[in-house]
Write a protein that holds these residues in place. Structure first.
Motif, PDB file in Angstrom:
ATOM      1  N   GLN A 356     -19.791  20.276 -27.759  1.00 40.89           N
ATOM      2  CA  GLN A 356     -19.934  18.841 -28.044  1.00 40.89           C
ATOM      3  C   GLN A 356     -18.575  18.227 -28.399  1.00 40.89           C
ATOM      4  O   GLN A 356     -17.620  18.938 -28.726  1.00 40.89           O
ATOM      5  CB  GLN A 356     -20.915  18.621 -29.206  1.00 40.89           C
ATOM      6  CG  GLN A 356     -22.343  19.025 -28.833  1.00 40.89           C
ATOM      7  CD  GLN A 356     -23.375  18.540 -29.834  1.00 40.89           C
ATOM      8  OE1 GLN A 356     -23.062  18.255 -30.983  1.00 40.89           O
ATOM      9  NE2 GLN A 356     -24.621  18.468 -29.396  1.00 40.89           N
ATOM     10  N   ASP A 357     -18.527  16.903 -28.349  1.00 43.82           N
ATOM     11  CA  ASP A 357     -17.272  16.215 -28.635  1.00 43.82           C
ATOM     12  C   ASP A 357     -16.912  16.326 -30.128  1.00 43.82           C
ATOM     13  O   ASP A 357     -17.676  16.861 -30.930  1.00 43.82           O
ATOM     14  CB  ASP A 357     -17.339  14.753 -28.160  1.00 43.82           C
ATOM     15  CG  ASP A 357     -18.391  13.932 -28.885  1.00 43.82           C
ATOM     16  OD1 ASP A 357     -18.515  14.056 -30.122  1.00 43.82           O
ATOM     17  OD2 ASP A 357     -19.111  13.157 -28.218  1.00 43.82           O
ATOM     18  N   ASP A 363     -23.008   9.104 -31.940  1.00 46.36           N
ATOM     19  CA  ASP A 363     -22.822   8.417 -30.657  1.00 46.36           C
ATOM     20  C   ASP A 363     -21.838   7.273 -30.848  1.00 46.36           C
ATOM     21  O   ASP A 363     -22.196   6.104 -30.881  1.00 46.36           O
ATOM     22  CB  ASP A 363     -24.182   7.905 -30.148  1.00 46.36           C
ATOM     23  CG  ASP A 363     -24.128   7.534 -28.680  1.00 46.36           C
ATOM     24  OD1 ASP A 363     -23.060   7.718 -28.046  1.00 46.36           O
ATOM     25  OD2 ASP A 363     -25.149   7.060 -28.156  1.00 46.36           O
ATOM     26  N   VAL A 367     -15.265  11.157 -26.887  1.00 44.64           N
ATOM     27  CA  VAL A 367     -15.668  12.112 -25.846  1.00 44.64           C
ATOM     28  C   VAL A 367     -14.848  13.400 -25.868  1.00 44.64           C
ATOM     29  O   VAL A 367     -15.310  14.440 -25.398  1.00 44.64           O
ATOM     30  CB  VAL A 367     -15.611  11.496 -24.427  1.00 44.64           C
ATOM     31  CG1 VAL A 367     -16.695  10.450 -24.237  1.00 44.64           C
ATOM     32  CG2 VAL A 367     -14.228  10.911 -24.143  1.00 44.64           C
ATOM     33  N   PRO A 397     -16.098  14.192 -20.458  1.00 42.41           N
ATOM     34  CA  PRO A 397     -16.960  13.380 -19.582  1.00 42.41           C
ATOM     35  C   PRO A 397     -16.849  11.904 -19.934  1.00 42.41           C
ATOM     36  O   PRO A 397     -16.266  11.543 -20.959  1.00 42.41           O
ATOM     37  CB  PRO A 397     -18.358  13.912 -19.894  1.00 42.41           C
ATOM     38  CG  PRO A 397     -18.276  14.368 -21.323  1.00 42.41           C
ATOM     39  CD  PRO A 397     -16.861  14.883 -21.503  1.00 42.41           C
ATOM     40  N   GLN A 398     -17.437  11.046 -19.108  1.00 37.76           N
ATOM     41  CA  GLN A 398     -17.628   9.647 -19.514  1.00 37.76           C
ATOM     42  C   GLN A 398     -18.662   9.639 -20.628  1.00 37.76           C
ATOM     43  O   GLN A 398     -19.597  10.450 -20.617  1.00 37.76           O
ATOM     44  CB  GLN A 398     -18.182   8.843 -18.343  1.00 37.76           C
ATOM     45  CG  GLN A 398     -17.155   8.433 -17.314  1.00 37.76           C
ATOM     46  CD  GLN A 398     -17.832   7.501 -16.332  1.00 37.76           C
ATOM     47  OE1 GLN A 398     -18.760   7.874 -15.649  1.00 37.76           O
ATOM     48  NE2 GLN A 398     -17.360   6.263 -16.286  1.00 37.76           N
ATOM     49  N   ASN A 399     -18.516   8.695 -21.561  1.00 37.60           N
ATOM     50  CA  ASN A 399     -19.413   8.692 -22.720  1.00 37.60           C
ATOM     51  C   ASN A 399     -20.881   8.577 -22.301  1.00 37.60           C
ATOM     52  O   ASN A 399     -21.257   7.688 -21.546  1.00 37.60           O
ATOM     53  CB  ASN A 399     -19.043   7.524 -23.641  1.00 37.60           C
ATOM     54  CG  ASN A 399     -19.751   7.616 -24.980  1.00 37.60           C
ATOM     55  OD1 ASN A 399     -19.948   8.714 -25.504  1.00 37.60           O
ATOM     56  ND2 ASN A 399     -20.156   6.479 -25.508  1.00 37.60           N
ATOM     57  N   ASP A 400     -21.698   9.482 -22.807  1.00 37.19           N
ATOM     58  CA  ASP A 400     -23.158   9.458 -22.636  1.00 37.19           C
ATOM     59  C   ASP A 400     -23.617   9.529 -21.178  1.00 37.19           C
ATOM     60  O   ASP A 400     -24.716   9.090 -20.859  1.00 37.19           O
ATOM     61  CB  ASP A 400     -23.767   8.195 -23.293  1.00 37.19           C
ATOM     62  CG  ASP A 400     -23.551   8.152 -24.800  1.00 37.19           C
ATOM     63  OD1 ASP A 400     -23.344   9.228 -25.397  1.00 37.19           O
ATOM     64  OD2 ASP A 400     -23.575   7.043 -25.371  1.00 37.19           O
ATOM     65  N   ASP A 402     -23.500  12.528 -19.233  1.00 39.09           N
ATOM     66  CA  ASP A 402     -23.734  13.879 -18.713  1.00 39.09           C
ATOM     67  C   ASP A 402     -24.977  14.548 -19.288  1.00 39.09           C
ATOM     68  O   ASP A 402     -25.159  15.761 -19.166  1.00 39.09           O
ATOM     69  CB  ASP A 402     -22.490  14.761 -18.941  1.00 39.09           C
ATOM     70  CG  ASP A 402     -21.399  14.492 -17.894  1.00 39.09           C
ATOM     71  OD1 ASP A 402     -21.523  13.489 -17.156  1.00 39.09           O
ATOM     72  OD2 ASP A 402     -20.443  15.278 -17.801  1.00 39.09           O
ATOM     73  N   ASN A 409     -22.324  14.552 -25.894  1.00 41.60           N
ATOM     74  CA  ASN A 409     -21.420  14.684 -24.738  1.00 41.60           C
ATOM     75  C   ASN A 409     -21.088  16.153 -24.453  1.00 41.60           C
ATOM     76  O   ASN A 409     -19.912  16.522 -24.332  1.00 41.60           O
ATOM     77  CB  ASN A 409     -20.130  13.883 -24.955  1.00 41.60           C
ATOM     78  CG  ASN A 409     -20.337  12.382 -24.832  1.00 41.60           C
ATOM     79  OD1 ASN A 409     -20.979  11.906 -23.893  1.00 41.60           O
ATOM     80  ND2 ASN A 409     -19.818  11.629 -25.804  1.00 41.60           N
ATOM     81  N   ARG A 411     -20.219  19.562 -22.707  1.00 42.40           N
ATOM     82  CA  ARG A 411     -19.460  19.865 -21.489  1.00 42.40           C
ATOM     83  C   ARG A 411     -19.150  21.357 -21.472  1.00 42.40           C
ATOM     84  O   ARG A 411     -19.263  22.054 -22.481  1.00 42.40           O
ATOM     85  CB  ARG A 411     -18.161  19.046 -21.375  1.00 42.40           C
ATOM     86  CG  ARG A 411     -16.890  19.572 -22.072  1.00 42.40           C
ATOM     87  CD  ARG A 411     -16.890  19.458 -23.571  1.00 42.40           C
ATOM     88  NE  ARG A 411     -17.402  18.204 -24.093  1.00 42.40           N
ATOM     89  CZ  ARG A 411     -16.644  17.134 -24.310  1.00 42.40           C
ATOM     90  NH1 ARG A 411     -15.350  17.176 -24.089  1.00 42.40           N
ATOM     91  NH2 ARG A 411     -17.169  16.058 -24.852  1.00 42.40           N
ATOM     92  N   ARG A 466     -24.140  17.699 -16.327  1.00 42.52           N
ATOM     93  CA  ARG A 466     -22.763  18.155 -16.534  1.00 42.52           C
ATOM     94  C   ARG A 466     -22.106  18.516 -15.212  1.00 42.52           C
ATOM     95  O   ARG A 466     -22.590  19.392 -14.496  1.00 42.52           O
ATOM     96  CB  ARG A 466     -22.726  19.397 -17.433  1.00 42.52           C
ATOM     97  CG  ARG A 466     -22.956  19.165 -18.877  1.00 42.52           C
ATOM     98  CD  ARG A 466     -24.340  18.776 -19.272  1.00 42.52           C
ATOM     99  NE  ARG A 466     -25.398  19.561 -18.672  1.00 42.52           N
ATOM    100  CZ  ARG A 466     -26.689  19.314 -18.844  1.00 42.52           C
ATOM    101  NH1 ARG A 466     -27.094  18.314 -19.583  1.00 42.52           N
ATOM    102  NH2 ARG A 466     -27.599  20.056 -18.246  1.00 42.52           N
TER     103      ARG A 466
END
Ligand SMILES: *[C@@H]1O[C@H](CO)[C@@H](O)[C@H](O)[C@H]1NC(C)=O
Ligand SMILES: *[C@@H]1O[C@H](CO)[C@@H](O)[C@H](O)[C@H]1NC(C)=O
Ligand SMILES: *[C@@H]1O[C@H](CO)[C@@H](O)[C@H](O)[C@H]1NC(C)=O
Ligand SMILES: *[C@@H]1O[C@H](CO)[C@@H](O)[C@H](O)[C@H]1NC(C)=O
Ligand SMILES: *[C@@H]1O[C@H](CO)[C@@H](O)[C@H](O)[C@H]1NC(C)=O
Ligand SMILES: *[C@@H]1O[C@H](CO)[C@@H](O)[C@H](O)[C@H]1NC(C)=O
Ligand SMILES: *[C@@H]1O[C@H](CO)[C@@H](O)[C@H](O)[C@H]1NC(C)=O
Ligand SMILES: *[C@@H]1O[C@H](CO)[C@@H](O)[C@H](O)[C@H]1NC(C)=O
Length: 636
Positions: A356-357, A363, A367, A397-400, A402, A409, A411, A466
């Motif tokens: 996670q970020d 939220d 990211v 990733p782009q926020n929210d 994936d 977030n 990844r 993802r």
């Protein structure tokens, strides 16, 4: 002949509608098919011995018949305390009531099978009392054992992929209403015992208990797919059709209000006696009282035997671990770090998923995950037995966008020993939306347009999922290899393996098929990553791994890999029953895979699944729901 049979049938139906149904038996009500031939009718003077009681009714047992398709047990539904108080286990009673096929009409239950029950019981007369109740003993010492491979004839209709065939939900059990084949199909077997009091001898647990304290077992009968811990792995049957492990049943809440014990894979119990019912999408045994633990497997979990090689130019070790929603402050981070150091022997490169970020599930638009990864790498370095210090690699990733836990977030990332290899230089790192492609560089060697990069991130196949993280690596002497770290879309919104829809709905399967096509070989795309790479260099070292959220027995998902990549378990000859990294319901199953190109296969490989989580003493002692794996490959 046909005409006469039809006329006779019509007369029988007409007579049945005209005359009241007198003294029928339990077996008349149950019949030999899914739905009762007496559905909707009021029956009188039904007799049976009361075998068990619950707060919502009781079960009776009639005279058995030779036809094994026909249960001689029946559920009598009533919430009347007066009626419940009027009968006792061991009473021979006579009663009337309405034969019903019941399932709850709430949306989440519409895929349940109907259960045959007697509703609105009346005119209950206790004829005699204190009859001995003799349960039907299932298994080796009894007369009846469940089939071991297939769940439903309707899955078989779908062909060689059985219960894992795509498309799903081609027919409904209760609409087809076939005659039961309990010797062939597991759902038919358990249905043929619906409402009956049975004994499961020497039960073995094949998963942890669920949130309701329920747990899956098999008994003293023939099983297939049995692994060394006692679980049942998903395998292919001798006819090549995937095996669904129908020789299992879930133990529900005890009827006397006692509580089930804590359960783990391979725990054994004293014999369980209870009633077979269908609820929440599965066949259950509701035990008369809480099962008693007979034995508990060893809590010592062996570490991997694969260790990093001194020949680091040509031999690399690879770890793969879904670390389950890991944030910078996650309490399970130290345990995961010690798993990597002490059980995986600090592989040269780790494929990790679910990082996670830096702000975890908050939220807040953050990211980047460099704090999460720094903390993990630091904890691994300080763990006992850590043999190297990792660098790490990710693409935020782009926020929210994936999927996964909201705000997290999640990844994939690589942890790697940068003294052994580093990224092939000369290409920029890709961003969240940059598609990387294999390309032949000025030196004639294959590299990537972005390194690291993501595969086809704007393809709809990757919507809310993802994107694969790709990297091209080089050892100090210039040997190259490519890695693709995957986390395919999850099995959300599937249907029960023992539900009405056949084959059952495998949630997300169409998206996983589309995802694997973008990675490997999509006939409709001008480029598909692995195929392109291998067409530029058929001897390229390619390693594709991660959490695929799918078993290889779902052939439709992995079909695009055929001819390009081989699973390491297959290449390394791991026994089929030992290929599992996850426990779900009745199955030990492999969701986490490593696939390699033929150049690697030819040089010899090894892989081990390290059961640090699924062999835990209790579900709360797991650090992740997935087991990690460790592999060794030769790249030159
Ligand atoms: C039920 O049994 C009783 C006693 O044998 C009998 O008198 C009655 O007619 C029966 N009722 C039906 C509907 O068969
Ligand atoms: C189900 O099949 C049984 C046996 O053929 C038949 O008696 C019954 O009427 C059928 N029920 C329905 C609803 O089709
Ligand atoms: C229960 O009562 C019924 C009806 O009288 C009879 O047919 C049956 O044999 C009895 N069962 C037992 C176990 O006594
Ligand atoms: C109960 O038994 C009586 C007498 O046999 C009969 O008239 C009545 O219909 C029965 N009730 C039910 C609900 O079957
Ligand atoms: C299966 O398909 C039927 C329509 O044939 C549909 O009503 C049902 O909801 C589907 N079941 C599942 C679990 O998707
Ligand atoms: C890890 O280190 C501890 C303490 O140094 C040692 O007892 C243990 O055997 C080591 N474990 C492995 C798997 O090497
Ligand atoms: C994470 O990256 C940001 C931006 O490059 C940097 O400012 C920060 O120091 C990094 N944090 C860690 C823990 O490496
Ligand atoms: C992408 O996924 C989201 C969330 O699951 C969904 O709402 C949306 O409809 C999907 N879009 C496409 C193009 O499939």
């Amino acid at each position: 002949m046909v005409y006469r049979a039809l006329v006779m049938g019509a007369i029988v139906v007409a007579l049945r509608q005209l005359l009241p149904v007198c003294a029928v038996s339990v077996t008349d009500i149950q019949g030999a098919s899914w739905l009762s031939p007496l559905r909707g009718q009021t029956v009188h003077n039904l007799s049976g011995i009361v075998t068990a009681k619950s707060t919502s009714g009781f079960w009776i047992q009639g005279e058995p018949v030779a036809d094994v398709r026909t249960s001689n047990g029946l559920s009598v539904f009533t919430s009347s305390k007066t009626i419940l108080a009027s009968v006792n286990v061991g009473d021979n009673i006579s009663l009337s009531g309405v034969v019903s096929e019941f399932r709850s009409t709430s949306a989440s239950n519409l895929n349940n099978l109907f259960i045959t029950e007697l509703q609105s019981p009346a005119n209950i007369t206790v004829l005699s009392s204190d009859h001995a109740i003799v349960p039907l003993v299932l298994g080796a010492s009894g007369t009846r054992s469940p089939p071991t491979q297939k769940l439903s004839a309707l899955d078989g209709d779908a062909g060689a992929d059985g219960w894992l065939a795509v498309p799903n939900n081609q027919s409904l059990v209760d609409v087809v209403n076939a005659t039961l084949q309990p010797d062939q199909y597991g759902m038919d077997f358990w249905s043929s015992l619906e409402g009956q009091l049975v004994t499961v001898k020497s039960p073995v647990a094949i998963d942890f208990e669920n949130d309701f304290g329920e747990f899956w077992v098999y008994g003293d009968w023939t099983v297939t797919g049995k692994n060394s811990r006692g679980g049942l792995s998903i395998t292919f049957g001798p006819d090549g059709v995937p095996d669904a492990n129908p020789e299992t049943v879930i133990v529900g809440s005890p009827l006397d209000g006692t509580k089930n014990p804590t359960v783990s894979l391979g725990k054994t119990f004293e014999d369980i006696t209870g009633v077979i019912v269908y609820q929440f999408g599965f066949y259950y045994i509701l035990p008369l009282t809480a099962p008693v633990v007979a034995s508990t497997p060893s809590s010592v979990i062996p570490p991997a035997t694969i260790k990093p090689s001194s020949d680091s130019e040509c031999t690399i070790t690879i770890g793969d671990y879904n670390v389950e929603n890991m944030a910078p402050t996650s309490s399970h981070m130290s345990t995961v770090a010690s798993h990597i150091a002490s059980f995986l022997n600090t592989p040269d490169i780790m494929f990790v998923q679910e990082i996670q970020d830096n702000s975890g599930t908050k939220d807040d638009g953050v990211v980047i995950a460099n704090l999460t990864l720094t903390n993990l790498v630091t904890k691994i370095a300080s763990a006992a037995n850590a043999s190297s210090t990792y660098s790490f690699l990710e693409i935020a990733p782009q926020n929210d966008m994936d999927g996964g836990e909201p705000g997290g977030n999640i990844r994939q990332a690589y942890l790697f020993d940068d003294t052994k290899f580093s990224l092939v230089p000369g290409s920029a790192a890709g961003g969240a939306l940059d598609a990387t492609h294999p390309v032949v560089g000025v030196d004639g060697k294959v590299t990537l347009t972005f390194n690291p990069g993501r595969i086809d991130p704007t393809n709809p196949a990757w919507n809310a999922s993802r994107k694969p993280l790709v990297a091209a690596w080089e050892t100090p002497s210039g040997v190259r290899f490519f890695t693709i770290n995957l986390h395919l879309t999850a099995k959300l919104d599937g249907s029960s393996t023992q539900g009405d829809a056949r084959p059952p709905v495998n949630g997300g399967v169409d998206q996983r098929i589309a995802q694997v096509e973008t990675i490997a070989a999509d006939p409709l795309l001008s480029q598909a990553f692995v195929q392109d790479l291998l067409s530029m260099d058929p001897n390229a070292n390619v390693i594709v791994g991660g959490d695929c959220n799918e078993y290889v027995q779902t052939r439709a998902v992995f079909a695009p890999f055929v001819g390009l990549l081989t699973e390491l378990d297959e290449a390394s000859g791991v026994p089929a029953v030992e290929r599992y990294t996850y426990l779900f319901d009745q199955n030990s199953q492999q969701l986490d895979h490593l696939f390699v190109s033929s150049a690697i296969v030819q040089r010899g490989t090894a892989v081990e699944h390290v059961h640090v989580n699924n062999w835990a003493e209790s579900v709360s002692k797991r650090a992740s729901d997935h087991d990690p794996s460790v592999a060794q490959v030769q790249i030159c």
